[in-house]
Design a protein around this motif. Structure first.
Motif, short mmCIF file in Angstrom:
data_model
loop_
_atom_site.label_atom_id
_atom_site.label_comp_id
_atom_site.label_asym_id
_atom_site.label_seq_id
_atom_site.Cartn_x
_atom_site.Cartn_y
_atom_site.Cartn_z
N ARG A 1 0.83 -1.21 0.00
CA ARG A 1 0.00 0.00 0.00
C ARG A 1 0.86 1.25 0.00
NH1 ARG A 1 -3.00 -3.65 3.06
NH2 ARG A 1 -5.23 -3.78 2.52
N LEU A 2 1.93 1.23 0.79
CA LEU A 2 2.81 2.40 0.87
C LEU A 2 3.50 2.66 -0.47
CD1 LEU A 2 4.12 4.65 2.48
CD2 LEU A 2 5.78 2.99 3.36
N LEU A 3 3.98 1.61 -1.11
CA LEU A 3 4.62 1.78 -2.43
C LEU A 3 3.64 2.32 -3.46
CD1 LEU A 3 6.87 -1.41 -2.77
CD2 LEU A 3 7.64 0.96 -2.64
N HIS A 4 2.42 1.80 -3.42
CA HIS A 4 1.40 2.27 -4.36
C HIS A 4 1.10 3.75 -4.14
CE1 HIS A 4 -2.09 2.08 -6.98
NE2 HIS A 4 -2.81 2.66 -6.02
N SER A 5 1.04 4.16 -2.89
CA SER A 5 0.76 5.56 -2.58
C SER A 5 1.91 6.46 -3.00
CB SER A 5 0.48 5.71 -1.08
OG SER A 5 0.17 7.04 -0.75
N ILE A 6 3.16 6.05 -2.75
CA ILE A 6 4.32 6.84 -3.17
C ILE A 6 4.38 6.97 -4.68
CG2 ILE A 6 6.84 6.90 -3.21
CD1 ILE A 6 6.84 5.59 -0.47
N GLN A 7 4.15 5.87 -5.37
CA GLN A 7 4.18 5.90 -6.83
C GLN A 7 3.08 6.81 -7.39
OE1 GLN A 7 3.46 2.09 -8.67
NE2 GLN A 7 4.63 2.61 -10.50
N ARG A 8 1.91 6.77 -6.78
CA ARG A 8 0.81 7.62 -7.25
C ARG A 8 1.15 9.10 -7.08
NH1 ARG A 8 -3.09 9.66 -4.21
NH2 ARG A 8 -2.57 8.23 -2.51
N ILE A 9 1.75 9.47 -5.94
CA ILE A 9 2.11 10.87 -5.70
C ILE A 9 3.20 11.32 -6.68
CG2 ILE A 9 3.10 12.48 -4.03
CD1 ILE A 9 0.22 11.65 -3.47
N ILE A 10 4.18 10.46 -6.94
CA ILE A 10 5.28 10.82 -7.84
C ILE A 10 4.76 11.10 -9.25
CG2 ILE A 10 7.29 9.87 -9.04
CD1 ILE A 10 8.12 8.56 -6.43
N TYR A 11 3.85 10.27 -9.72
CA TYR A 11 3.35 10.45 -11.08
C TYR A 11 2.31 11.56 -11.18
CZ TYR A 11 5.81 6.29 -12.68
OH TYR A 11 6.79 5.40 -13.02
N GLN A 12 1.44 11.66 -10.20
CA GLN A 12 0.38 12.67 -10.28
C GLN A 12 0.91 14.08 -10.07
OE1 GLN A 12 -2.77 11.68 -7.56
NE2 GLN A 12 -3.49 9.92 -8.78
N GLU A 13 1.89 14.24 -9.20
CA GLU A 13 2.41 15.58 -8.90
C GLU A 13 3.54 16.00 -9.81
OE1 GLU A 13 0.93 17.51 -6.82
OE2 GLU A 13 -0.51 15.94 -6.23
N GLY A 14 3.92 15.17 -10.78
CA GLY A 14 4.92 15.57 -11.76
C GLY A 14 6.35 15.46 -11.30
N PHE A 15 6.65 14.54 -10.38
CA PHE A 15 8.03 14.35 -9.92
C PHE A 15 8.75 13.25 -10.71
CE2 PHE A 15 5.95 16.17 -6.16
CZ PHE A 15 6.80 17.23 -5.93
N ASP A 16 8.09 12.67 -11.67
CA ASP A 16 8.70 11.62 -12.47
C ASP A 16 9.70 12.23 -13.44
OD1 ASP A 16 9.35 9.32 -13.71
OD2 ASP A 16 7.52 9.16 -14.88
N GLY A 17 10.98 11.96 -13.23
CA GLY A 17 12.01 12.56 -14.07
C GLY A 17 12.10 11.98 -15.45
N SER A 18 11.47 10.82 -15.70
CA SER A 18 11.54 10.19 -17.01
C SER A 18 10.52 10.77 -17.99
CB SER A 18 11.34 8.68 -16.89
OG SER A 18 10.05 8.40 -16.36
#
Length: 342
Positions: free
Chosen positions: A144-161
């Motif tokens: 659950r924690l990994l899913h939440s972190i991944q969702r925040i990274i992609y939704q908030e635009g922190f994905d560097g790729s």
């Protein structure tokens, strides 16, 4: 990925955890706070208040005056042959200012803490909202924690790729007491836990998320409860920086005159290897911390001067035996000008 081994009662590691988050607030970074014990809202309300430059100068000015007075009175008791020897500074840092200073005795104002965007993950609430979740041979709480972190990274635009999204500031991720029983992990309960690889799987996936995103993470783990040394070796290899805090509370060193000026030891187990095969080895081997009235300070651990003739030989022998616990790097240290304050 900064891995912090908690002290026995979790007092000082929790303080470092809050400093990491407070620095993110002052720098305008986004925060992601995850915990299974304390609610993230309460953690953010207890962040230390930042010191302004004038206030900080005034604070250090008072401390410097007090130190000078102590040096003046102490110089009268030092033998003449030691007076001309070069002094070894107590601080492991240079005079270059880095970061901000914080007042432990005060909490951050609500206006400042609410000025940044932050996200929270409180495990009891997540379990009640999502009672069932598909896991890939991993603890359900970690998944659950990994899913939440991944969702925040992609939704908030922190994905560097993804170059199409607008680049923002850094996402600071703080995870409290990972690996404890509160997260449903059993590595602290016995030498042979049922799911021995959950924590290492979580860190492996988290490291991949951090590598391809604009984010940094600090994790506190009750390492003193984990008896399996193989797990700790794997966790260390999966981290960039590994720091351990050893508190003197409840130990023999609390009453030992050798450590009377400190509240615990800082063990730097691993530091990042940047563009090199081996990491940069610091000449400072022995570090200790102490919590003052307003500041938390990390200093070099110094041996006290030889005791006078009025002290019994038994006390001298006890000090000598305590000194053997220190590594040989206690004497040869580079000269710095400031304390490593927080």
């Amino acid at each position: 990925l900064v891995f912090t081994e908690e002290d026995k009662y979790g007092l000082y590691s929790n303080l470092l955890f809050k400093y990491f988050l407070a620095e993110g607030v002052v720098c305008g970074h986004d925060l992601f706070v995850a915990s299974a014990k304390d609610h993230p809202d309460n953690i953010l309300k207890e962040l230390p208040a930042p010191l302004l430059d004038d206030t900080h100068r005034h604070e250090l000015g008072e401390e410097a005056t007090a130190v000078k007075c102590e040096d003046f009175h102490g110089s009268m008791k030092i033998a003449w042959r030691y007076q001309n020897l070069p002094k070894v500074e107590a601080s492991p840092t240079t005079s270059t200012k880095f970061g901000h200073y914080y007042d432990v005795s005060k909490t951050m104002s609500p206006e400042l803490s609410q000025s940044i965007k932050w996200h929270s993950f409180y495990l009891p609430e997540e379990l009640s909202s999502q009672p069932k979740m598909k896991t890939c041979n991993m603890n359900g709480a970690y998944a659950r924690l990994l899913h939440s972190i991944q969702r925040i990274i992609y939704q908030e635009g922190f994905d560097g790729s993804d170059p199409q999204k607008k680049q923002k500031t850094i996402l600071r991720i703080g995870i409290q007491s990972l690996g404890s029983m509160l997260w449903g992990d059993d590595i602290c309960s016995s030498d042979t836990p049922e799911d021995i690889h959950s924590l290492t799987k979580f860190l492996y996936v988290l490291r991949g998320l951090l590598r391809k995103s604009l984010s940094a993470c600090i994790i506190t783990v009750p390492a003193h409860l984990i008896q399996n040394k193989a797990i700790m070796e794997r966790v260390t290899n999966l981290s960039d920086t590994v720091v351990g805090l050893e508190s003197f509370i409840g130990s023999e060193r609390e009453t030992n005159p050798l450590y009377k000026d400190y509240h615990g030891l800082v063990h730097v187990h691993q530091i990042p290897r940047l563009n090199s095969l081996i990491c940069d080895v610091s000449d400072t081997k022995d570090l200790a911390f102490r919590l003052k009235r307003k500041l938390f300070t990390i200093e070099r651990l110094h041996l006290p001067p030889d005791l006078s003739d009025t002290v019994s030989r038994a006390s001298k022998q006890d000090l000598a035996e305590s000194a053997k616990l220190l590594s040989s790097g206690c004497g040869a240290m580079a000269i710095g000008k400031k304390h490593l304050d927080f």
